[in-house]
Write a protein that holds these residues in place. Structure first.
Motif, PDB file in Angstrom:
ATOM      1  N   VAL A 351     -50.497 -42.442  15.759  1.00 21.10           N
ATOM      2  CA  VAL A 351     -49.518 -42.558  14.251  1.00 21.10           C
ATOM      3  C   VAL A 351     -49.471 -41.569  13.185  1.00 21.10           C
ATOM      4  CG1 VAL A 351     -47.785 -43.531  13.484  1.00 21.10           C
ATOM      5  CG2 VAL A 351     -48.748 -44.750  15.446  1.00 21.10           C
ATOM      6  N   ASP A 352     -50.760 -42.086  12.336  1.00 21.19           N
ATOM      7  CA  ASP A 352     -51.237 -41.065  11.097  1.00 21.19           C
ATOM      8  C   ASP A 352     -50.382 -39.475  11.315  1.00 21.19           C
ATOM      9  OD1 ASP A 352     -50.771 -43.146   9.389  1.00 21.19           O
ATOM     10  OD2 ASP A 352     -53.115 -44.021  10.064  1.00 21.19           O
ATOM     11  N   HIS A 353     -51.582 -39.319  12.488  1.00 16.99           N
ATOM     12  CA  HIS A 353     -51.617 -37.361  12.800  1.00 16.99           C
ATOM     13  C   HIS A 353     -50.355 -36.964  13.196  1.00 16.99           C
ATOM     14  CE1 HIS A 353     -53.223 -34.254  14.337  1.00 16.99           C
ATOM     15  NE2 HIS A 353     -52.666 -34.057  15.123  1.00 16.99           N
ATOM     16  N   ILE A 354     -49.446 -37.586  14.398  1.00 18.48           N
ATOM     17  CA  ILE A 354     -47.848 -37.267  14.402  1.00 18.48           C
ATOM     18  C   ILE A 354     -47.560 -37.462  12.832  1.00 18.48           C
ATOM     19  CG2 ILE A 354     -45.658 -37.902  15.582  1.00 18.48           C
ATOM     20  CD1 ILE A 354     -47.703 -38.438  18.077  1.00 18.48           C
ATOM     21  N   VAL A 355     -47.387 -38.344  12.004  1.00 18.38           N
ATOM     22  CA  VAL A 355     -46.275 -38.250  11.075  1.00 18.38           C
ATOM     23  C   VAL A 355     -46.847 -37.277  10.412  1.00 18.38           C
ATOM     24  CG1 VAL A 355     -45.970 -39.403   9.114  1.00 18.38           C
ATOM     25  CG2 VAL A 355     -46.391 -41.241  10.880  1.00 18.38           C
ATOM     26  N   GLU A 356     -48.247 -36.799  10.700  1.00 23.87           N
ATOM     27  CA  GLU A 356     -48.974 -35.782   9.436  1.00 23.87           C
ATOM     28  C   GLU A 356     -48.129 -34.589  10.115  1.00 23.87           C
ATOM     29  OE1 GLU A 356     -53.094 -35.137   9.660  1.00 23.87           O
ATOM     30  OE2 GLU A 356     -52.599 -37.288   8.467  1.00 23.87           O
ATOM     31  N   LEU A 357     -48.063 -34.400  10.999  1.00 24.99           N
ATOM     32  CA  LEU A 357     -47.706 -32.856  12.440  1.00 24.99           C
ATOM     33  C   LEU A 357     -46.245 -32.861  11.822  1.00 24.99           C
ATOM     34  CD1 LEU A 357     -49.379 -33.390  15.628  1.00 24.99           C
ATOM     35  CD2 LEU A 357     -49.953 -31.518  13.761  1.00 24.99           C
ATOM     36  N   VAL A 358     -45.227 -33.981  11.953  1.00 28.92           N
ATOM     37  CA  VAL A 358     -44.051 -33.455  11.902  1.00 28.92           C
ATOM     38  C   VAL A 358     -43.331 -33.380   9.993  1.00 28.92           C
ATOM     39  CG1 VAL A 358     -41.831 -35.534  11.156  1.00 28.92           C
ATOM     40  CG2 VAL A 358     -43.107 -35.541  13.305  1.00 28.92           C
ATOM     41  N   GLU A 359     -44.022 -33.622   9.236  1.00 29.68           N
ATOM     42  CA  GLU A 359     -43.658 -33.649   7.700  1.00 29.68           C
ATOM     43  C   GLU A 359     -44.561 -32.278   6.911  1.00 29.68           C
ATOM     44  OE1 GLU A 359     -46.586 -36.407   5.294  1.00 29.68           O
ATOM     45  OE2 GLU A 359     -44.461 -38.218   5.206  1.00 29.68           O
ATOM     46  N   LYS A 360     -45.518 -32.200   8.446  1.00 26.27           N
ATOM     47  CA  LYS A 360     -45.865 -30.518   8.160  1.00 26.27           C
ATOM     48  C   LYS A 360     -45.357 -29.377   8.435  1.00 26.27           C
ATOM     49  CE  LYS A 360     -50.185 -27.337   8.742  1.00 26.27           C
ATOM     50  NZ  LYS A 360     -50.037 -27.026   9.861  1.00 26.27           N
ATOM     51  N   ARG A 361     -44.782 -29.790  10.105  1.00 27.22           N
ATOM     52  CA  ARG A 361     -43.136 -29.009  10.499  1.00 27.22           C
ATOM     53  C   ARG A 361     -41.979 -28.496   9.927  1.00 27.22           C
ATOM     54  NH1 ARG A 361     -42.282 -24.871  12.384  1.00 27.22           N
ATOM     55  NH2 ARG A 361     -40.485 -25.005  14.240  1.00 27.22           N
ATOM     56  N   ALA A 362     -41.593 -29.919   9.567  1.00 23.94           N
ATOM     57  CA  ALA A 362     -39.999 -30.100   8.961  1.00 23.94           C
ATOM     58  C   ALA A 362     -40.396 -28.982   7.346  1.00 23.94           C
ATOM     59  CB  ALA A 362     -40.146 -31.567   8.186  1.00 23.94           C
ATOM     60  N   ALA A 363     -41.594 -28.897   6.803  1.00 17.70           N
ATOM     61  CA  ALA A 363     -41.642 -28.794   5.302  1.00 17.70           C
ATOM     62  C   ALA A 363     -41.945 -27.370   5.771  1.00 17.70           C
ATOM     63  CB  ALA A 363     -42.655 -29.003   4.603  1.00 17.70           C
ATOM     64  N   GLU A 364     -42.049 -26.912   7.171  1.00 20.81           N
ATOM     65  CA  GLU A 364     -41.845 -25.062   7.556  1.00 20.81           C
ATOM     66  C   GLU A 364     -40.592 -24.777   7.612  1.00 20.81           C
ATOM     67  OE1 GLU A 364     -46.711 -25.005  10.003  1.00 20.81           O
ATOM     68  OE2 GLU A 364     -44.561 -25.136  10.985  1.00 20.81           O
ATOM     69  N   ILE A 365     -39.755 -25.669   8.500  1.00 18.36           N
ATOM     70  CA  ILE A 365     -38.916 -25.456   8.879  1.00 18.36           C
ATOM     71  C   ILE A 365     -37.842 -25.470   7.926  1.00 18.36           C
ATOM     72  CG2 ILE A 365     -36.918 -26.442  10.101  1.00 18.36           C
ATOM     73  CD1 ILE A 365     -38.146 -27.623  12.091  1.00 18.36           C
ATOM     74  N   ASP A 366     -38.093 -26.016   6.599  1.00 19.27           N
ATOM     75  CA  ASP A 366     -37.361 -26.186   5.219  1.00 19.27           C
ATOM     76  C   ASP A 366     -37.666 -24.484   4.664  1.00 19.27           C
ATOM     77  OD1 ASP A 366     -36.277 -28.379   5.859  1.00 19.27           O
ATOM     78  OD2 ASP A 366     -37.034 -29.526   4.534  1.00 19.27           O
ATOM     79  N   ALA A 367     -38.740 -24.232   4.606  1.00 17.85           N
ATOM     80  CA  ALA A 367     -38.948 -22.649   3.937  1.00 17.85           C
ATOM     81  C   ALA A 367     -38.812 -21.847   5.024  1.00 17.85           C
ATOM     82  CB  ALA A 367     -40.554 -22.877   3.986  1.00 17.85           C
ATOM     83  N   ALA A 368     -38.438 -21.979   6.244  1.00 16.53           N
ATOM     84  CA  ALA A 368     -37.669 -20.975   6.779  1.00 16.53           C
ATOM     85  C   ALA A 368     -36.152 -20.636   6.228  1.00 16.53           C
ATOM     86  CB  ALA A 368     -37.954 -21.469   8.007  1.00 16.53           C
ATOM     87  N   ALA A 369     -36.069 -22.105   6.652  1.00 16.08           N
ATOM     88  CA  ALA A 369     -34.278 -21.377   6.480  1.00 16.08           C
ATOM     89  C   ALA A 369     -34.002 -21.439   5.248  1.00 16.08           C
ATOM     90  CB  ALA A 369     -33.867 -23.458   6.561  1.00 16.08           C
ATOM     91  N   ARG A 370     -35.143 -21.487   3.510  1.00 18.18           N
ATOM     92  CA  ARG A 370     -34.852 -21.175   2.069  1.00 18.18           C
ATOM     93  C   ARG A 370     -34.867 -19.751   2.414  1.00 18.18           C
ATOM     94  NH1 ARG A 370     -37.384 -25.786   0.989  1.00 18.18           N
ATOM     95  NH2 ARG A 370     -39.527 -24.890   1.351  1.00 18.18           N
ATOM     96  N   ALA A 371     -35.902 -18.990   2.878  1.00 18.52           N
ATOM     97  CA  ALA A 371     -35.938 -17.846   3.407  1.00 18.52           C
ATOM     98  C   ALA A 371     -34.902 -16.760   4.104  1.00 18.52           C
ATOM     99  CB  ALA A 371     -37.349 -17.194   3.920  1.00 18.52           C
ATOM    100  N   ASP A 372     -34.268 -17.363   5.300  1.00 17.05           N
ATOM    101  CA  ASP A 372     -33.302 -16.931   5.733  1.00 17.05           C
ATOM    102  C   ASP A 372     -32.138 -16.725   4.854  1.00 17.05           C
ATOM    103  OD1 ASP A 372     -34.600 -16.759   7.459  1.00 17.05           O
ATOM    104  OD2 ASP A 372     -33.179 -18.155   8.873  1.00 17.05           O
ATOM    105  N   GLU A 373     -32.066 -18.268   3.653  1.00 15.14           N
ATOM    106  CA  GLU A 373     -30.532 -17.872   2.778  1.00 15.14           C
ATOM    107  C   GLU A 373     -30.738 -16.991   1.791  1.00 15.14           C
ATOM    108  OE1 GLU A 373     -29.420 -21.832   1.332  1.00 15.14           O
ATOM    109  OE2 GLU A 373     -29.705 -22.735   2.722  1.00 15.14           O
ATOM    110  N   ALA A 374     -32.248 -16.182   1.912  1.00 14.14           N
ATOM    111  CA  ALA A 374     -32.124 -16.767   0.213  1.00 14.14           C
ATOM    112  C   ALA A 374     -31.837 -14.711   0.140  1.00 14.14           C
ATOM    113  CB  ALA A 374     -34.090 -15.645   0.249  1.00 14.14           C
ATOM    114  N   VAL A 375     -32.733 -14.555   1.682  1.00 16.06           N
ATOM    115  CA  VAL A 375     -32.823 -13.072   2.546  1.00 16.06           C
ATOM    116  C   VAL A 375     -30.499 -12.602   2.675  1.00 16.06           C
ATOM    117  CG1 VAL A 375     -32.501 -11.771   4.472  1.00 16.06           C
ATOM    118  CG2 VAL A 375     -34.866 -12.920   3.683  1.00 16.06           C
ATOM    119  N   SER A 376     -29.694 -13.541   3.714  1.00 18.06           N
ATOM    120  CA  SER A 376     -28.460 -13.512   3.251  1.00 18.06           C
ATOM    121  C   SER A 376     -27.494 -13.429   2.181  1.00 18.06           C
ATOM    122  CB  SER A 376     -27.863 -14.442   4.782  1.00 18.06           C
ATOM    123  OG  SER A 376     -28.470 -15.718   4.129  1.00 18.06           O
ATOM    124  N   GLY A 377     -28.045 -14.244   0.994  1.00 18.30           N
ATOM    125  CA  GLY A 377     -27.582 -14.279  -0.201  1.00 18.30           C
ATOM    126  C   GLY A 377     -26.932 -15.448   0.286  1.00 18.30           C
TER     127      GLY A 377
END
Ligand code: SF4
Length: 377
Positions: A351-377
């Motif tokens: 449980v603890d490990h999966i929560v960590e993995l999900v939080e990490k993956r969610a942060a990566e997805i959010d960062a990628a979305a922010r980068a996409d937004e920055a590129v598309s203006g």
């Protein structure tokens, strides 16, 4: 909604409706289908009502309705609308003065049937207040409160009567050159509601607010709403929804979201794919999923997680999810990342490990979305 050329069986073609604004939330057109709920506190109690509005918004509500039956509640509405993180719809039944007060108090939308307001002058006053304060209006036809002349004409609440009632109310707004409205034709009977909504969808291009009214308690109401709303949404009908349950508004929001998620119409948070478990399970699937749902409820990033008891279905489900765990033997299982076997994991740490993995993956997805937004203006 873009259509899916690879999996055409997942396509839902939404009915084309006009778009209106409920505060800053667009409803209709190509706007995402919004999720609503309604507070059940005493609306003149600002603190309690606001707490419920905020909890609903945290759970994902885009719009929250507050009933304003008397002057003390429209007075309280001023502070509620000022502090609320989401637009507030004021629920008014007959009293035109409450409608005007609610518009002045910052309501983003008035739920009122113009045919019930009274004289033409009063209707004009309410519409003027709505216009002056940037409020939209929701016409809310309900099978349980149809006009007497329609009941006399049709003998009982039926789709024809409900749609006729709706179109009569629409006409009053249009005659006053007011077009910022949406409409619902709710019934507690799934057949009646579905038929009325189907007929309404043909008769107007106004955005449609879907709901099975007085659906019941948590389990029965959820099933009834999923069947009724699911059927209509699948047919492309509906621009905003409210699941009516005799339960906490937060539960209504969660159920509303789950209905939209299951049809791929909206995404939010972690979608957990889990098996019902059986004697082959390598760990306690039911208990684990219960804990994970709770521990991951703060994640808003759309992503998927499969929690499967054994290799019968685990690797296959993991192929289609961002993160997967499949139970194995000897107290451990396999973690899959993006469909690929990644590492072994003991059931104890799972449980603890999966929560960590999900939080990490969610942060990566959010960062990628922010980068996409920055590129598309
Ligand atoms: S995936 Fe395995 S544990 Fe889960 S229900 Fe199927 S056979 Fe049972």
């Amino acid at each position: 909604m873009s259509l899916n050329p690879i999996r055409p069986w997942r396509n839902i073609e939404r009915r084309k409706s006009r778009q209106i604004m409920v505060g800053r939330v667009p409803v209709g057109g190509d706007a995402p289908i919004s999720v609503q709920t309604m507070t059940n506190t005493d609306s003149s109690d600002v603190k309690a009502t606001l707490a419920q509005v905020i909890a609903a918004a945290e759970a994902g509500a885009d719009i929250v309705r507050v009933s304003t039956p008397d002057e003390s509640s429209t007075r309280a509405l001023r502070e509620i609308t000022r502090e609320s993180p989401v637009p507030i719809v004021a629920d008014i039944h007959f009293h035109y003065k409450r409608a005007i007060e609610a518009a002045e108090a910052g309501a983003a939308c008035l739920r009122i049937n113009p045919g019930n307001i009274g004289s033409a002058d009063r209707v004009r006053e309410v519409i003027k207040a709505a216009r002056d304060h940037g409020c939209s209006i929701r016409i809310g036809v309900n099978a349980g409160s149809l006009e007497k002349h329609l009941l006399d004409k049709y003998g009982e609440p039926c789709p024809d009567a409900m749609v006729e009632s709706g179109l009569d109310h629409i006409r009053i707004l249009q005659d006053n050159d007011f077009h910022e409205f949406k409409i619902s034709v709710k019934a507690s009977d799934v057949f009646l509601a579905a038929a009325a909504y189907q007929q309404l969808a043909e008769a107007t291009d106004a955005p449609i607010h879907l709901g099975i009214t007085e659906a019941g308690g948590f389990v029965s109401g959820t099933v009834k709403s999923a069947v009724g709303l699911g059927n209509l949404l699948w047919a492309g009908i509906g621009d905003t929804i409210r699941v009516s349950l005799s339960a906490d508004p937060v539960q209504e929001v969660k159920v509303g979201y789950e209905i939209l998620k299951s049809l791929g119409l909206r995404t939010r948070g972690v979608q957990i794919i889990s098996c019902p478990s059986c004697a082959r399970q390598g760990f306690d699937v039911i208990k684990t999923v219960e804990i994970l749902e709770e521990r991951l409820s703060h994640i808003k990033t759309p992503m998927s997680l499969s929690i499967i008891g054994c290799v019968v279905n685990g690797p296959g489900e993991a192929l289609m999810t961002d993160i997967g765990f499949t139970g194995g033997g000897a107290g451990s299982g396999m973690v899959y990342m993006a469909g690929k076997q990644d590492h072994k994991l003991s059931n104890e740490r799972m449980v603890d490990h999966i929560v960590e993995l999900v939080e990490k993956r969610a942060a990566e997805i959010d960062a990628a979305a922010r980068a996409d937004e920055a590129v598309s203006g």
